[in-house]
Design an enzyme around this catalytic site. Sequence first.
Site, PDB file in Angstrom:
ATOM      1  N   LYS A  25       0.855  -1.207   0.126  1.00  0.00           N
ATOM      2  CA  LYS A  25      -0.015   0.068  -0.041  1.00  0.00           C
ATOM      3  C   LYS A  25       0.922   1.447   0.027  1.00  0.00           C
ATOM      4  O   LYS A  25       0.510   2.267  -0.659  1.00  0.00           O
ATOM      5  CB  LYS A  25      -0.730  -0.016   1.227  1.00  0.00           C
ATOM      6  CG  LYS A  25      -1.862  -1.249   1.368  1.00  0.00           C
ATOM      7  CD  LYS A  25      -2.497  -1.612  -0.036  1.00  0.00           C
ATOM      8  CE  LYS A  25      -3.018  -3.028  -0.134  1.00  0.00           C
ATOM      9  NZ  LYS A  25      -2.175  -3.944  -0.097  1.00  0.00           N
TER      10      LYS A  25
ATOM     11  N   GLY B 198      -4.269 -11.999  -9.921  1.00  0.00           N
ATOM     12  CA  GLY B 198      -4.952 -11.986  -8.455  1.00  0.00           C
ATOM     13  C   GLY B 198      -4.641 -10.472  -7.818  1.00  0.00           C
ATOM     14  O   GLY B 198      -4.002  -9.783  -8.456  1.00  0.00           O
TER      15      GLY B 198
ATOM     16  N   SER C  81       2.854 -14.693  -9.101  1.00  0.00           N
ATOM     17  CA  SER C  81       2.054 -14.472  -7.944  1.00  0.00           C
ATOM     18  C   SER C  81       0.732 -15.542  -8.369  1.00  0.00           C
ATOM     19  O   SER C  81      -0.352 -14.762  -8.654  1.00  0.00           O
ATOM     20  CB  SER C  81       1.371 -13.046  -7.790  1.00  0.00           C
ATOM     21  OG  SER C  81       1.007 -12.636  -9.246  1.00  0.00           O
TER      22      SER C  81
ATOM     23  N   GLU D  13      -2.779 -14.796 -17.131  1.00  0.00           N
ATOM     24  CA  GLU D  13      -3.604 -15.323 -16.119  1.00  0.00           C
ATOM     25  C   GLU D  13      -4.295 -16.808 -16.758  1.00  0.00           C
ATOM     26  O   GLU D  13      -4.770 -16.635 -17.737  1.00  0.00           O
ATOM     27  CB  GLU D  13      -4.958 -14.514 -15.580  1.00  0.00           C
ATOM     28  CG  GLU D  13      -5.868 -15.279 -14.782  1.00  0.00           C
ATOM     29  CD  GLU D  13      -5.675 -15.863 -13.585  1.00  0.00           C
ATOM     30  OE1 GLU D  13      -5.682 -16.942 -13.342  1.00  0.00           O
ATOM     31  OE2 GLU D  13      -4.766 -14.935 -12.947  1.00  0.00           O
TER      32      GLU D  13
ATOM     33  N   HIS E  63     -23.665  14.783   2.766  1.00  0.00           N
ATOM     34  CA  HIS E  63     -23.410  15.515   1.518  1.00  0.00           C
ATOM     35  C   HIS E  63     -22.446  16.613   1.580  1.00  0.00           C
ATOM     36  O   HIS E  63     -22.723  17.595   2.339  1.00  0.00           O
ATOM     37  CB  HIS E  63     -24.738  15.890   0.990  1.00  0.00           C
ATOM     38  CG  HIS E  63     -24.593  16.792  -0.378  1.00  0.00           C
ATOM     39  ND1 HIS E  63     -24.698  15.808  -1.615  1.00  0.00           N
ATOM     40  CD2 HIS E  63     -24.648  17.947  -0.792  1.00  0.00           C
ATOM     41  CE1 HIS E  63     -24.344  16.765  -2.753  1.00  0.00           C
ATOM     42  NE2 HIS E  63     -24.403  18.068  -1.955  1.00  0.00           N
TER      43      HIS E  63
END
Length: 474
Positions: free
Chosen positions: A58, A192, A278, A213, A453
Amino acid sequence: MSQQFDVAVIGAGPGGYVAAIRAAQLGFKVACIDDFIGKDGTPALGGTCLNVGCIPSKALLQSSEHFHALNHDFAEHGITVKGASFDVAKMIERKDGIVKKLTGGIGMLLKKNKIEPFFGRASFADNSADGWIIDVAGTEPKRIIARNVIIATGSSPRPLPGVTIDNITILDNAGALDQAVLPKRLGIIGAGVIGLEMGSVWRRLGTEVTVLEALPDFLAATDRQIAKEALRTLTKDTGLDIHLGVEIGKITSGKEVIVAYKEGGEAKTLTVDKLIVSIGRVPHTAGLGAERIGLAVDARGFITVDDDCRTNLPGIWAIGDVVRGPMLAHKASEEGVAVAERIAGQKPHIDLGLVPFVVYTNPEIAWVGKTEEQLQAAGIAYRKGTASFLANGRALGLGQAKGTVKILADKNTDRILGVHMIGPMVSELISEAVVAMEFKASSEDLARIIHAHPSLSEVVHEAALAVDGRPLHG
């Protein structure tokens, strides 16, 4: 002399260290054993997720997103930058800094909760009147005894037969996160979560990325409508070259990596500078000494457990990637908490059908519950509502007005059966769906709740209204 504990946790990943902390909170004397070695050659807590998985990936995704936005998205905001460049080594350094901070934080948590850490490989030696005997093989071998043992040893990358991972030219998840030089051409076997996220990182930085894949369907576990939108977006906007239904042949490596494969019966080759393999993960149960004590392990290497994570042996429990269910960090953590509480005589509940899934591409993909195809296969009558981020004010302001929210509800009771999303920050939005489904909410319940909102969550509200055929903005 052996040390005696109430609970010994084998593994300090998201399942293990959380289980240890909860057990300590409940008043048990706890040991936590782990054998992960970090980049600096010293023990590192946090398991695969924190060291070479969820967290570092991340960090790199965020770095690459910033660079991509700087070069492609900021102009429409009136921001012009010329000659922007990036430093891969600096990105890696930042990623490593985040990992080190969090691994150190886990160490502090163990200390705060008076949990004794042991660094080394754990294996069962025997059983005794005082509990299970565990040997810890490390620089200083130790033997401990525990009345209860929680196995949380996680998983390892699934090997591709005939291919050697050297993390120089042929990489696994760890190698993919630690490249000091930007490859010009990158191949990825497996579309994946890991493959798509790593492919996104390097593509945004300018690498030519090809994904092969074996399955004919893209993100096969995902609702087909969302998967099709994801495939279209990742190929058209992100620029990933994704090939489905391929048969991988011989792989040779030298200065380059050459992958022979078949697509639609036609023989082809892919030549790249680096190749990421992977193709999934397998439970990490080798070396535990399971056969020595009669611990039941199935043919695929998973430890056999009941619904409460009990194994076939009294006092031994197993959680996370080594047992049935999705291989996800948050699932492991919740199982760890639940097992600690069961040892204490409590009766917690986990519904594996309500575990959220997230793919951190851009746009993000998230889902929980049943897909439309699963409901059709089961003969369950349902209604559905969809809403787009296209007209959402917050998404437009962010410059990310792409994606869809889809809600599936029982036709007779209106109970929400599944929620599927692709769009900005849906990794956060999916939690609303999880809470709603955990409390058996109907689509009308979501439709009646006031959403702020402008916010991205309004798209969830709109999809709930659409289930009843009364969307306000669609």
